[in-house]
Design an enzyme around this catalytic site. Structure first.
Site, PDB file in Angstrom:
ATOM      1  N   CYS A  38      -7.038  -0.875   1.481  1.00 21.52           N
ATOM      2  CA  CYS A  38      -6.039  -1.381   2.422  1.00 21.52           C
ATOM      3  C   CYS A  38      -6.681  -1.602   3.784  1.00 21.52           C
ATOM      4  O   CYS A  38      -7.362  -0.729   4.311  1.00 21.52           O
ATOM      5  CB  CYS A  38      -4.903  -0.372   2.519  1.00 21.52           C
ATOM      6  SG  CYS A  38      -3.734  -0.740   3.853  1.00 21.52           S
ATOM      7  N   CYS A  60      -4.947   1.152   6.507  1.00 28.80           N
ATOM      8  CA  CYS A  60      -5.156   2.611   6.483  1.00 28.80           C
ATOM      9  C   CYS A  60      -6.437   3.012   5.755  1.00 28.80           C
ATOM     10  O   CYS A  60      -6.762   4.201   5.719  1.00 28.80           O
ATOM     11  CB  CYS A  60      -3.955   3.319   5.863  1.00 28.80           C
ATOM     12  SG  CYS A  60      -3.815   3.135   4.071  1.00 28.80           S
ATOM     13  N   CYS A  75      -8.691  -5.364  -9.636  1.00 26.32           N
ATOM     14  CA  CYS A  75      -8.258  -4.354 -10.611  1.00 26.32           C
ATOM     15  C   CYS A  75      -7.740  -3.156  -9.807  1.00 26.32           C
ATOM     16  O   CYS A  75      -8.520  -2.420  -9.219  1.00 26.32           O
ATOM     17  CB  CYS A  75      -9.467  -3.971 -11.471  1.00 26.32           C
ATOM     18  SG  CYS A  75      -9.080  -2.852 -12.813  1.00 26.32           S
ATOM     19  N   CYS A  94       0.386   3.269   3.651  1.00 23.52           N
ATOM     20  CA  CYS A  94       0.912   2.850   4.960  1.00 23.52           C
ATOM     21  C   CYS A  94       1.957   1.753   4.853  1.00 23.52           C
ATOM     22  O   CYS A  94       2.452   1.282   5.875  1.00 23.52           O
ATOM     23  CB  CYS A  94      -0.233   2.391   5.853  1.00 23.52           C
ATOM     24  SG  CYS A  94      -0.908   0.780   5.386  1.00 23.52           S
ATOM     25  N   CYS A 128       0.859  -1.189   0.000  1.00 26.45           N
ATOM     26  CA  CYS A 128       0.000   0.000   0.000  1.00 26.45           C
ATOM     27  C   CYS A 128       0.892   1.233   0.000  1.00 26.45           C
ATOM     28  O   CYS A 128       1.796   1.354   0.831  1.00 26.45           O
ATOM     29  CB  CYS A 128      -0.893  -0.016   1.236  1.00 26.45           C
ATOM     30  SG  CYS A 128      -1.742   1.549   1.541  1.00 26.45           S
TER      31      CYS A 128
END
Ligand SMILES: [Zn+2]
Length: 165
Positions: free
Chosen positions: A129, A132, A152, A84, A81
């Site tokens: 995510c 976060c 996607c 984070c 991510c």
């Protein structure tokens, strides 16, 4: 109409308006109520993210198809991510969907969360995510085996970490 019935009528309207409002708020409550380990203000996110990454991660924007350098990332490693740094997808689950967005048939365990996204006159599954809450992309049911899922993902929401050979 005397003053008392006017006041009662006003009170009734206020109660009705409150009911309507609370119902509307309830519809979006699950997403808003979700608790994330990493939380920052918009100003704090803007300070650490590129404008494009902020627009995707924090405002659910979509990057232009074909724009991500990660489309051509074929090394072994993990995609993290960009908000984070949690590892969210493994290179072993990446495949070429020919959509112009990095695509994966499965997320890493306990890495992402999903919610129903009814924007753009479609019902889609939004994926973000787990740590976060940053928006990553959407999940569709037209992916390859073994899951049949197609995550996607906006490449600008990811950073790639190759595994040292
Ligand atoms: Zn994150």
């Amino acid at each position: 109409m005397d003053r008392r019935s006017f006041l009662l009528g006003s009170a009734a309207i206020a109660v009705l308006a409150g009911l309507v409002l609370s119902r509307r708020l309830n519809i979006s409550a699950p997403a808003l109520a979700e608790d994330f380990e990493v939380t920052k203000t918009d100003a704090q996110w803007r300070a650490i993210l590129s404008p494009a990454a902020f627009a995707v991660l924090r405002q659910e924007d979509t990057e232009p198809p074909g724009s991500s350098p990660l489309l051509n990332e074929h090394r072994t490693g993990n995609f993290h991510c960009a908000g984070c740094d949690l590892a969210v997808y493994a290179s072993a689950t990446k495949f070429d969907s020919h959509t112009g967005w990095p695509s994966f048939w499965e997320a890493l365990p306990n890495a992402v969360g999903t919610k129903v996204d009814s924007s753009l006159l479609m019902t889609r599954t939004e994926v973000h995510c787990r740590r976060c809450g940053g928006h990553l992309g959407h999940v569709f049911d037209d992916g390859p085996p073994p899951t049949g899922k197609r995550h996607c993902i906006n490449g600008v929401a990811l950073t790639f970490r190759p595994v040292a050979a």
